[in-house]
Design a protein around this motif. Structure first.
Motif, PDB file in Angstrom:
ATOM      1  N   TYR A 273      10.442 -23.876   0.989  1.00  0.00           N
ATOM      2  CA  TYR A 273      10.611 -22.486   0.599  1.00  0.00           C
ATOM      3  C   TYR A 273      10.467 -21.591   1.826  1.00  0.00           C
ATOM      4  N   ALA A 274      11.294 -20.557   1.865  1.00  0.00           N
ATOM      5  CA  ALA A 274      11.296 -19.659   3.016  1.00  0.00           C
ATOM      6  C   ALA A 274      11.436 -18.214   2.536  1.00  0.00           C
ATOM      7  N   THR A 275      10.889 -17.308   3.329  1.00  0.00           N
ATOM      8  CA  THR A 275      11.033 -15.879   3.082  1.00  0.00           C
ATOM      9  C   THR A 275      11.749 -15.264   4.274  1.00  0.00           C
ATOM     10  N   VAL A 276      12.886 -14.641   4.003  1.00  0.00           N
ATOM     11  CA  VAL A 276      13.694 -14.041   5.059  1.00  0.00           C
ATOM     12  C   VAL A 276      13.385 -12.550   5.133  1.00  0.00           C
ATOM     13  N   ARG A 277      13.088 -12.084   6.352  1.00  0.00           N
ATOM     14  CA  ARG A 277      12.798 -10.669   6.572  1.00  0.00           C
ATOM     15  C   ARG A 277      13.995 -10.046   7.290  1.00  0.00           C
ATOM     16  N   PHE A 278      14.716  -9.187   6.570  1.00  0.00           N
ATOM     17  CA  PHE A 278      15.900  -8.543   7.118  1.00  0.00           C
ATOM     18  C   PHE A 278      15.522  -7.176   7.685  1.00  0.00           C
ATOM     19  N   PRO A 279      15.765  -6.937   8.968  1.00  0.00           N
ATOM     20  CA  PRO A 279      15.537  -5.586   9.490  1.00  0.00           C
ATOM     21  C   PRO A 279      16.614  -4.644   8.983  1.00  0.00           C
ATOM     22  N   VAL A 280      16.194  -3.526   8.420  1.00  0.00           N
ATOM     23  CA  VAL A 280      17.148  -2.555   7.873  1.00  0.00           C
ATOM     24  C   VAL A 280      16.733  -1.162   8.318  1.00  0.00           C
ATOM     25  N   ALA A 281      17.659  -0.235   8.236  1.00  0.00           N
ATOM     26  CA  ALA A 281      17.376   1.150   8.593  1.00  0.00           C
ATOM     27  C   ALA A 281      16.482   1.777   7.539  1.00  0.00           C
ATOM     28  N   LYS A 282      15.572   2.641   7.995  1.00  0.00           N
ATOM     29  CA  LYS A 282      14.674   3.308   7.059  1.00  0.00           C
ATOM     30  C   LYS A 282      15.431   4.321   6.218  1.00  0.00           C
ATOM     31  N   LYS A 283      15.033   4.408   4.968  1.00  0.00           N
ATOM     32  CA  LYS A 283      15.619   5.404   4.083  1.00  0.00           C
ATOM     33  C   LYS A 283      14.968   6.754   4.337  1.00  0.00           C
ATOM     34  N   GLU A 284      15.800   7.770   4.502  1.00  0.00           N
ATOM     35  CA  GLU A 284      15.275   9.102   4.774  1.00  0.00           C
ATOM     36  C   GLU A 284      14.888   9.815   3.481  1.00  0.00           C
ATOM     37  N   ASN A 285      13.802  10.612   3.585  1.00  0.00           N
ATOM     38  CA  ASN A 285      13.343  11.449   2.473  1.00  0.00           C
ATOM     39  C   ASN A 285      13.020  10.645   1.226  1.00  0.00           C
ATOM     40  N   VAL A 286      12.569   9.405   1.402  1.00  0.00           N
ATOM     41  CA  VAL A 286      12.170   8.578   0.271  1.00  0.00           C
ATOM     42  C   VAL A 286      10.762   8.063   0.506  1.00  0.00           C
ATOM     43  N   ASN A 287       9.830   8.442  -0.375  1.00  0.00           N
ATOM     44  CA  ASN A 287       8.455   7.976  -0.268  1.00  0.00           C
ATOM     45  C   ASN A 287       8.257   6.783  -1.187  1.00  0.00           C
ATOM     46  N   SER A 288       8.019   5.624  -0.612  1.00  0.00           N
ATOM     47  CA  SER A 288       7.828   4.410  -1.387  1.00  0.00           C
ATOM     48  C   SER A 288       6.344   4.153  -1.577  1.00  0.00           C
ATOM     49  N   VAL A 289       5.952   3.878  -2.820  1.00  0.00           N
ATOM     50  CA  VAL A 289       4.571   3.517  -3.118  1.00  0.00           C
ATOM     51  C   VAL A 289       4.448   2.006  -2.996  1.00  0.00           C
ATOM     52  N   MET A 290       3.614   1.548  -2.069  1.00  0.00           N
ATOM     53  CA  MET A 290       3.481   0.126  -1.790  1.00  0.00           C
ATOM     54  C   MET A 290       2.071  -0.348  -2.130  1.00  0.00           C
ATOM     55  N   ILE A 291       1.970  -1.513  -2.792  1.00  0.00           N
ATOM     56  CA  ILE A 291       0.673  -2.123  -3.102  1.00  0.00           C
ATOM     57  C   ILE A 291       0.761  -3.617  -2.801  1.00  0.00           C
ATOM     58  N   PRO A 292      -0.372  -4.266  -2.512  1.00  0.00           N
ATOM     59  CA  PRO A 292      -0.342  -5.717  -2.250  1.00  0.00           C
ATOM     60  C   PRO A 292      -0.042  -6.506  -3.520  1.00  0.00           C
ATOM     61  N   GLN A 293       0.676  -7.610  -3.355  1.00  0.00           N
ATOM     62  CA  GLN A 293       1.034  -8.431  -4.510  1.00  0.00           C
ATOM     63  C   GLN A 293      -0.187  -9.081  -5.147  1.00  0.00           C
ATOM     64  N   THR A 294      -1.254  -9.296  -4.363  1.00  0.00           N
ATOM     65  CA  THR A 294      -2.447  -9.949  -4.898  1.00  0.00           C
ATOM     66  C   THR A 294      -3.167  -9.087  -5.936  1.00  0.00           C
ATOM     67  N   ALA A 295      -2.897  -7.777  -5.955  1.00  0.00           N
ATOM     68  CA  ALA A 295      -3.565  -6.891  -6.903  1.00  0.00           C
ATOM     69  C   ALA A 295      -2.824  -6.798  -8.234  1.00  0.00           C
ATOM     70  N   ILE A 296      -1.653  -7.405  -8.327  1.00  0.00           N
ATOM     71  CA  ILE A 296      -0.839  -7.302  -9.540  1.00  0.00           C
ATOM     72  C   ILE A 296      -1.432  -8.159 -10.655  1.00  0.00           C
ATOM     73  N   VAL A 297      -1.469  -7.605 -11.871  1.00  0.00           N
ATOM     74  CA  VAL A 297      -1.900  -8.312 -13.077  1.00  0.00           C
ATOM     75  C   VAL A 297      -0.656  -8.589 -13.910  1.00  0.00           C
ATOM     76  N   THR A 298      -0.480  -9.851 -14.321  1.00  0.00           N
ATOM     77  CA  THR A 298       0.712 -10.245 -15.068  1.00  0.00           C
ATOM     78  C   THR A 298       0.342 -10.656 -16.484  1.00  0.00           C
ATOM     79  N   ASN A 299       1.099 -10.144 -17.442  1.00  0.00           N
ATOM     80  CA  ASN A 299       0.933 -10.525 -18.851  1.00  0.00           C
ATOM     81  C   ASN A 299       2.324 -10.703 -19.442  1.00  0.00           C
ATOM     82  N   GLY A 300       2.807 -11.971 -19.427  1.00  0.00           N
ATOM     83  CA  GLY A 300       4.168 -12.227 -19.874  1.00  0.00           C
ATOM     84  C   GLY A 300       5.151 -11.595 -18.907  1.00  0.00           C
TER      85      GLY A 300
END
Length: 358
Positions: A273-300
């Motif tokens: 298994y591999a994870t590919v990191r693609f460099p891309v241009a930043k989106k202007e005027n867009v604020n992305s809310v980012m959280i770590p995946q380890t904090a996610i709770v899954t129910n179905g």
């Protein structure tokens, strides 16, 4: 007197209910608080890369099969063996082909004899016709017979070529030099047309087929240099985008991107298994809310996170998630910037649990 007794009983019942509620509240208030670690939502203006998951596979990889039906007589290789181009790997019973070849050879002998006689007659009647010793009709009949004999001989020879071609499908050979990575059949099994028999790969050059959502595919360009993270090896290697699919008709809305890995001394194997990191241009005027995946709770199918309420209790909040970037995931809705959420806890969290922020 009777009314006084009834009023007294009702008063006693209300007092007992009040005492019960008080005990429950006291129990809830006295429950030990769960020690937790919290973090604040980070709002970022886009990101310099996006990630996609995929599997490593060899650039040169082939599942070998046959176009004929027959029992497997012999398998000359085992999984892990190195093979060279043209080396015989499997032989399939060809008794019926041998019988057919004998029939074809007999037909060629017969057609050759018939052609020889027709050719002699044709030459003889041609000479007679020139001397006016044969009619035009006789010459035409002999010419037609000669041409048919010639065509039958050619058809018999082509049939032999067809049988000889089928013999190649009874003897499976390596299409290129490589390593046998899988074996799908054993001696005595029936081989059917199109059924995979062996898998051969050419080591040393690998690629990753990553699936990218439609919302991001237009940001990926060919010949882009990317980082490929191999989790099992705990390392990353460089690669280059060589193909970007323009259709997701058969992939459920996901677009296939092919990345060829650079040569590396790492012990890379197909199927990792591999994870590919693609460099891309930043989106202007867009604020992305980012959280770590380890904090996610899954129910179905639901995914959420525990936030901190004003009364210092855990509050489960369901989220709508977007793209994954590294070890973080984008929150499309459900959280706002600067809001606190629980990253880890020393006990089992539940909705409304008392917490102690460390």
């Amino acid at each position: 007197m009777k009314n006084t007794l009834i009023i007294g009983l009702f008063s006693l019942a209300f007092l007992m209910a009040g005492c019960g509620d008080g005990e429950k509240k006291a129990t809830a208030d006295n429950s030990p608080a769960i020690n937790v670690s919290v973090s604040s939502v980070s709002g970022e203006s886009g990101d310099s890369f996006l990630t996609a998951s995929g599997k490593v596979e060899a650039v040169n990889s082939a599942n070998l099969s046959t176009r004929m039906m027959g029992f497997v007589d012999r398998i000359y290789v085992n999984v892990g063996d190195k093979v060279r181009k043209g080396q015989q790997l499997i032989s399939i019973s060809d008794a019926d082909l041998s019988a057919k070849l004998a029939q074809v050879n007999a037909g060629i002998t017969e057609a050759t004899a018939a052609y020889g006689n027709a050719e002699k007659d044709y030459k003889r009647f041609t000479a007679l016709f020139k001397e006016n010793s044969a009619s035009q009709k006789e010459l035409d009949d002999i010419t037609a017979n000669y041409n048919m004999a010639k065509a039958r001989l050619e058809a018999a020879k082509q049939m032999k070529n067809e049988v000889n071609a089928q013999f190649s499908y009874a003897n499976i050979r390596a299409p290129f030099s490589g390593i046998v990575t899988n074996k799908f059949i054993k001696v005595g099994d029936m081989a059917n047309p199109g059924m995979p028999l062996l898998e051969v790969e050419s080591p040393g050059k690998f690629q990753v087929l990553a699936m990218v959502p439609e919302s991001e595919i237009l940001r990926i360009k060919e010949n882009t240099v990317v980082d490929v993270v191999l989790k099992s090896l705990k390392t990353s290697v460089k690669g280059k985008v060589v193909e970007v699919s323009t259709s997701a008709k058969n992939t459920g809305g996901q677009y296939m991107v092919k990345v060829v890995l650079d040569k590396s001394e790492e012990n890379i194997l197909s199927g990792m298994y591999a994870t590919v990191r693609f460099p891309v241009a930043k989106k202007e005027n867009v604020n992305s809310v980012m959280i770590p995946q380890t904090a996610i709770v899954t129910n179905g199918e639901l995914k959420g996170i525990y936030t901190v309420s004003q009364s210092k209790t855990a509050l489960l909040r369901w989220l709508r998630l977007g793209r994954t970037m590294g070890d973080q995931v984008e929150v499309l809705s459900g959280l706002s910037p600067e809001e606190q959420y629980i990253v880890s806890a020393e006990g089992k969290l539940y909705n409304g649990a008392r917490i102690n922020i460390q």
